[in-house]
Motif scaffolding. Sequence first.
Motif, PDB file in Angstrom:
ATOM      1  N   ALA A 107       0.833  -1.205   0.000  1.00 32.30           N
ATOM      2  CA  ALA A 107       0.000   0.000   0.000  1.00 32.30           C
ATOM      3  C   ALA A 107       0.867   1.254   0.000  1.00 32.30           C
ATOM      4  O   ALA A 107       0.545   2.243  -0.668  1.00 32.30           O
ATOM      5  CB  ALA A 107      -0.924   0.000   1.216  1.00 32.30           C
ATOM      6  N   LEU A 110       2.228   1.733  -3.507  1.00 34.60           N
ATOM      7  CA  LEU A 110       1.158   2.265  -4.356  1.00 34.60           C
ATOM      8  C   LEU A 110       0.915   3.743  -4.044  1.00 34.60           C
ATOM      9  O   LEU A 110       0.686   4.561  -4.937  1.00 34.60           O
ATOM     10  CB  LEU A 110      -0.125   1.464  -4.159  1.00 34.60           C
ATOM     11  N   LEU A 111       0.986   4.067  -2.776  1.00 34.18           N
ATOM     12  CA  LEU A 111       0.729   5.428  -2.331  1.00 34.18           C
ATOM     13  C   LEU A 111       1.731   6.420  -2.911  1.00 34.18           C
ATOM     14  O   LEU A 111       1.379   7.549  -3.252  1.00 34.18           O
ATOM     15  CB  LEU A 111       0.769   5.475  -0.802  1.00 34.18           C
ATOM     16  N   ARG A 115       3.074   1.253  -9.617  1.00 31.25           N
ATOM     17  CA  ARG A 115       1.946   0.416 -10.054  1.00 31.25           C
ATOM     18  C   ARG A 115       2.411  -0.975 -10.458  1.00 31.25           C
ATOM     19  O   ARG A 115       1.755  -1.959 -10.158  1.00 31.25           O
ATOM     20  CB  ARG A 115       1.206   1.084 -11.229  1.00 31.25           C
ATOM     21  N   TYR A 139      -3.616  -4.072  -3.744  1.00 32.98           N
ATOM     22  CA  TYR A 139      -4.153  -3.628  -5.035  1.00 32.98           C
ATOM     23  C   TYR A 139      -5.682  -3.616  -5.008  1.00 32.98           C
ATOM     24  O   TYR A 139      -6.329  -2.677  -5.475  1.00 32.98           O
ATOM     25  CB  TYR A 139      -3.679  -4.560  -6.157  1.00 32.98           C
ATOM     26  N   GLN A 142      -7.418  -0.671  -3.274  1.00 36.53           N
ATOM     27  CA  GLN A 142      -7.387   0.573  -4.034  1.00 36.53           C
ATOM     28  C   GLN A 142      -8.165   0.484  -5.348  1.00 36.53           C
ATOM     29  O   GLN A 142      -8.226   1.461  -6.101  1.00 36.53           O
ATOM     30  CB  GLN A 142      -5.945   0.979  -4.340  1.00 36.53           C
ATOM     31  N   SER A 280      -4.725  12.583   1.313  1.00 39.95           N
ATOM     32  CA  SER A 280      -4.618  11.708   0.149  1.00 39.95           C
ATOM     33  C   SER A 280      -4.279  10.280   0.535  1.00 39.95           C
ATOM     34  O   SER A 280      -4.295   9.394  -0.300  1.00 39.95           O
ATOM     35  CB  SER A 280      -3.543  12.232  -0.816  1.00 39.95           C
ATOM     36  N   ILE A 282      -4.826   6.686   1.393  1.00 36.06           N
ATOM     37  CA  ILE A 282      -6.006   5.886   1.089  1.00 36.06           C
ATOM     38  C   ILE A 282      -6.632   5.349   2.366  1.00 36.06           C
ATOM     39  O   ILE A 282      -5.966   5.181   3.387  1.00 36.06           O
ATOM     40  CB  ILE A 282      -5.651   4.710   0.156  1.00 36.06           C
ATOM     41  N   GLU A 283      -7.919   5.081   2.311  1.00 33.67           N
ATOM     42  CA  GLU A 283      -8.649   4.651   3.494  1.00 33.67           C
ATOM     43  C   GLU A 283      -8.074   3.364   4.066  1.00 33.67           C
ATOM     44  O   GLU A 283      -8.102   3.130   5.272  1.00 33.67           O
ATOM     45  CB  GLU A 283     -10.128   4.446   3.138  1.00 33.67           C
ATOM     46  N   ASP A 285      -5.187   2.670   4.539  1.00 30.64           N
ATOM     47  CA  ASP A 285      -4.013   2.948   5.348  1.00 30.64           C
ATOM     48  C   ASP A 285      -4.359   3.605   6.685  1.00 30.64           C
ATOM     49  O   ASP A 285      -3.550   4.317   7.267  1.00 30.64           O
ATOM     50  CB  ASP A 285      -3.052   3.858   4.580  1.00 30.64           C
TER      51      ASP A 285
END
Length: 360
Positions: A107, A110-111, A115, A139, A142, A280, A282-283, A285
Amino acid sequence: MSQPRALGIIAPQLSGVYFAELLRGIQAVIIHQYPHLICFQGSPEELLKTHLATSQVAGWVIINTAQGIEQLALSGRPTVAIGVQVQEGLCPVVSPDNHIGMQAAVAHLLLIGHRQIAFVGNMTHSDIAQRYAGYLAAYEVQGLPAPTGIQVATPNGMVATRELIERLKHEMGCTAIVGATDETALVLISAIQELGLNIPTDLAVVGFDDIILAQASSPPLTTVRYSIEALGRTAAELLLAKLAGETFTHHTYYVPTSLILRQSCGGRTTHNLRTMHGDSVIEADWQIRLHAELLEQLYSPALPPDPQIAWPDSSILVQGLAASVAGKAPILASSLTQAWRSAVTICGDYVTLSTNWAAL
């Protein structure tokens, strides 16, 4: 005839840092009630063929080997396993939270924009399979498709590793590689540098385990940390509880993991990650963000250079909450108590710490 005063350990290897740390954790818990340990190198199946120590051992801890574990668990002696998958309800299992730990690592990659992230590991090991599941979950959370064709087995030898790096970088366009263990990740780092590539500019690298060499590598390795000693301690606590006649569900008990950000992936401290990315993040995290808030409150007004190392039990509280939310096996009360006590020792002010954390 007197009751057995020894506990038994079965493991495929009885040397090295990993086993030494496990043994330290086990001994710390059982030393007063069971002053003797009998260790057998091999599998439960091999032990049963020899009948070795069966009359001297009150209970068994099985480490990283499942062959014959069902027969041993059903033989009448209480049994606890570490790092294996067993038939549901057969015996308690203790494991690092491989899924959550790897999910947090991927994560983060990705953050920060990666990719095409490759996963390299030996999928025949249950720990590695769980880590791969965490890789895929990062993955999925997200809403991104996981890359295909870049989950690869650990290569044999440096030449094969260099060839793998060439293929991942140039044919598949990977910008980051996750080694399922630190040992794998460190071999990857050597191969990447031999090819004249820069870490993390050309390829970011992440590992899992936080062995001593991870901190000393160049660049220092971003990895997922857990306490090997805590694995042994938890297994011993469960075995003593079984020997005392306590009844509890035979499921998996997870030792918390913590993402340690270093330079091999352009790492930042957890605090800086939260501050720089703000809303920013992601949820998925939320654990990283809560972890950062706890550290900030503990060390207020100024964080030390590496607060995660200064408070190594920091992830236990967060992952205890995560386990509860996910309906997983709870973190043992003794682990939660240890985390809380270490926080109070660092802060030195129980009232202020309680007030600040309650506000979160």
